[in-house]
Design a protein around this motif. Structure first.
Motif, PDB file in Angstrom:
ATOM      1  N   PRO A   2      33.805  35.611  21.860  1.00  0.00           N
ATOM      2  CA  PRO A   2      34.536  35.847  22.794  1.00  0.00           C
ATOM      3  C   PRO A   2      35.542  36.563  23.146  1.00  0.00           C
ATOM      4  O   PRO A   2      35.752  36.987  24.821  1.00  0.00           O
ATOM      5  CB  PRO A   2      33.641  34.475  23.600  1.00  0.00           C
ATOM      6  CG  PRO A   2      32.684  33.965  23.305  1.00  0.00           C
ATOM      7  CD  PRO A   2      33.453  34.501  21.994  1.00  0.00           C
ATOM      8  N   VAL A   3      35.989  35.154  22.593  1.00  0.00           N
ATOM      9  CA  VAL A   3      37.942  35.535  23.385  1.00  0.00           C
ATOM     10  C   VAL A   3      38.623  36.805  22.830  1.00  0.00           C
ATOM     11  O   VAL A   3      38.781  37.490  24.093  1.00  0.00           O
ATOM     12  CB  VAL A   3      38.578  34.158  22.827  1.00  0.00           C
ATOM     13  CG1 VAL A   3      40.075  34.012  23.122  1.00  0.00           C
ATOM     14  CG2 VAL A   3      38.052  33.056  23.153  1.00  0.00           C
ATOM     15  N   VAL A   4      38.152  36.974  21.560  1.00  0.00           N
ATOM     16  CA  VAL A   4      38.531  38.008  21.564  1.00  0.00           C
ATOM     17  C   VAL A   4      38.195  39.999  21.967  1.00  0.00           C
ATOM     18  O   VAL A   4      39.033  40.794  21.647  1.00  0.00           O
ATOM     19  CB  VAL A   4      38.388  38.361  19.581  1.00  0.00           C
ATOM     20  CG1 VAL A   4      39.409  39.912  19.290  1.00  0.00           C
ATOM     21  CG2 VAL A   4      39.715  37.268  19.075  1.00  0.00           C
ATOM     22  N   LEU A   5      36.741  39.509  22.474  1.00  0.00           N
ATOM     23  CA  LEU A   5      36.556  40.918  24.010  1.00  0.00           C
ATOM     24  C   LEU A   5      36.858  40.425  23.847  1.00  0.00           C
ATOM     25  O   LEU A   5      36.967  41.682  24.899  1.00  0.00           O
ATOM     26  CB  LEU A   5      35.159  40.402  23.622  1.00  0.00           C
ATOM     27  CG  LEU A   5      34.167  40.762  21.993  1.00  0.00           C
ATOM     28  CD1 LEU A   5      33.099  40.745  22.230  1.00  0.00           C
ATOM     29  CD2 LEU A   5      34.456  42.329  21.661  1.00  0.00           C
ATOM     30  N   SER A   6      37.141  39.650  25.012  1.00  0.00           N
ATOM     31  CA  SER A   6      38.012  39.567  26.626  1.00  0.00           C
ATOM     32  C   SER A   6      39.491  40.314  26.339  1.00  0.00           C
ATOM     33  O   SER A   6      39.879  40.777  27.209  1.00  0.00           O
ATOM     34  CB  SER A   6      37.696  37.844  26.535  1.00  0.00           C
ATOM     35  OG  SER A   6      38.749  37.887  28.176  1.00  0.00           O
ATOM     36  N   ILE A   7      39.828  39.514  25.193  1.00  0.00           N
ATOM     37  CA  ILE A   7      41.146  39.966  24.989  1.00  0.00           C
ATOM     38  C   ILE A   7      41.652  41.547  24.878  1.00  0.00           C
ATOM     39  O   ILE A   7      42.241  42.424  25.830  1.00  0.00           O
ATOM     40  CB  ILE A   7      42.226  39.580  24.182  1.00  0.00           C
ATOM     41  CG1 ILE A   7      42.600  37.687  24.538  1.00  0.00           C
ATOM     42  CG2 ILE A   7      44.037  40.130  23.321  1.00  0.00           C
ATOM     43  CD1 ILE A   7      42.955  37.354  23.134  1.00  0.00           C
ATOM     44  N   LEU A   8      40.510  42.315  24.127  1.00  0.00           N
ATOM     45  CA  LEU A   8      40.477  43.996  23.780  1.00  0.00           C
ATOM     46  C   LEU A   8      40.028  44.666  25.222  1.00  0.00           C
ATOM     47  O   LEU A   8      40.789  45.536  25.413  1.00  0.00           O
ATOM     48  CB  LEU A   8      39.041  44.080  22.622  1.00  0.00           C
ATOM     49  CG  LEU A   8      38.772  45.524  22.969  1.00  0.00           C
ATOM     50  CD1 LEU A   8      39.825  45.719  21.555  1.00  0.00           C
ATOM     51  CD2 LEU A   8      37.362  45.136  22.250  1.00  0.00           C
ATOM     52  N   TRP A   9      39.171  43.699  25.995  1.00  0.00           N
ATOM     53  CA  TRP A   9      39.089  44.050  27.427  1.00  0.00           C
ATOM     54  C   TRP A   9      39.652  44.428  28.611  1.00  0.00           C
ATOM     55  O   TRP A   9      40.215  45.022  28.896  1.00  0.00           O
ATOM     56  CB  TRP A   9      37.720  43.585  27.741  1.00  0.00           C
ATOM     57  CG  TRP A   9      37.269  43.933  29.212  1.00  0.00           C
ATOM     58  CD1 TRP A   9      36.946  43.695  30.564  1.00  0.00           C
ATOM     59  CD2 TRP A   9      36.665  45.401  29.528  1.00  0.00           C
ATOM     60  NE1 TRP A   9      37.136  44.247  31.316  1.00  0.00           N
ATOM     61  CE2 TRP A   9      36.654  45.365  30.837  1.00  0.00           C
ATOM     62  CE3 TRP A   9      36.357  46.663  28.653  1.00  0.00           C
ATOM     63  CZ2 TRP A   9      36.142  46.727  31.681  1.00  0.00           C
ATOM     64  CZ3 TRP A   9      35.670  47.884  29.092  1.00  0.00           C
ATOM     65  CH2 TRP A   9      35.471  47.577  31.005  1.00  0.00           C
ATOM     66  N   THR A  10      40.901  43.130  28.281  1.00  0.00           N
ATOM     67  CA  THR A  10      42.062  43.108  29.431  1.00  0.00           C
ATOM     68  C   THR A  10      42.927  44.511  28.462  1.00  0.00           C
ATOM     69  O   THR A  10      43.938  45.366  29.564  1.00  0.00           O
ATOM     70  CB  THR A  10      42.932  41.800  29.179  1.00  0.00           C
ATOM     71  OG1 THR A  10      41.502  40.869  29.484  1.00  0.00           O
ATOM     72  CG2 THR A  10      43.734  41.618  30.045  1.00  0.00           C
ATOM     73  N   ASN A  11      43.711  44.304  27.405  1.00  0.00           N
ATOM     74  CA  ASN A  11      44.145  45.909  26.489  1.00  0.00           C
ATOM     75  C   ASN A  11      43.615  47.336  27.273  1.00  0.00           C
ATOM     76  O   ASN A  11      44.313  47.699  26.954  1.00  0.00           O
ATOM     77  CB  ASN A  11      44.172  45.215  25.419  1.00  0.00           C
ATOM     78  CG  ASN A  11      45.681  44.648  25.042  1.00  0.00           C
ATOM     79  OD1 ASN A  11      46.312  44.624  25.521  1.00  0.00           O
ATOM     80  ND2 ASN A  11      44.728  42.724  25.497  1.00  0.00           N
TER      81      ASN A  11
END
Length: 186
Positions: free
Chosen positions: A150-159
């Motif tokens: 979930p953290v990596v997906l959130s970072i991916l989405w933000t980027n």
């Protein structure tokens, strides 16, 4: 056009050549403030790599990192400890890694369609940036969930959102420069 006009054109081109890098670095300040210093370096590096020559893209990533650190330590009051300084250095390395990977990918993807080149450039930047941060967790303390899905997906989405927004910003700057050049030459 006389030599004065040619000189003015050259001066305008030099000044305008830093308009987009300055706009991208300024956008990183906005992202840093809005995201509590979690600047989307991969999105910024990919947008810069697609819009700027390689050296300017690297300089833009470095300026964005410096702006991010100024916001974190200067405005948001992040503690000046060995650990936070080390993580700051890692973020700088990750911004440079993202920029290098994005530049290489953009060059390699030159023959692809615009969307395919953009995807390849973004993926390369994201993997390099996150890979650098992940590698640092071997030597620096990190939260156990820092790389949970979930953290990596959130970072991916933000980027991804930053990449899209910065790509639109780059397009707007280029079009504005083109219109201004057209008006100046009339």
């Amino acid at each position: 056009m006389g030599s004065d006009g040619a000189r003015r054109g050259t001066m305008t081109e030099r000044r305008d050549s830093w308009l987009l890098p300055a706009a991208l670095a300024a956008a990183s300040v906005i992202f840093s403030l809005a995201l509590a210093c979690a600047a989307p370096f991969a999105g910024l590096a990919a947008a810069a790599a697609l819009a700027l020559p390689f050296r300017r893209a690297l300089a833009t990533a470095l300026a964005a990192f410096a702006a991010n650190q100024a916001v974190g330590f200067g405005l948001l009051g992040y503690p000046v400890t060995g650990e936070s300084l080390a993580w700051g250095a890692v973020l700088g390395l990750s911004a440079m890694a993202a920029s290098l990977a994005a530049g290489l990918a953009a060059g390699a993807a030159r023959d692809l369609s615009g969307p395919a080149a953009a995807v390849a450039t973004f993926v390369a930047a994201f993997l390099a940036q996150q890979g650098t941060v992940f590698a640092a967790t071997a030597a620096l303390p990190a939260h156990p969930d820092a790389f949970a899905l979930p953290v990596v997906l959130s970072i991916l989405w933000t980027n991804l959102l930053a990449f899209a927004a910065l790509g639109l910003l780059a397009l707007a700057v280029r079009r504005t420069r083109a219109v201004a050049a057209g008006l100046g030459g009339a």
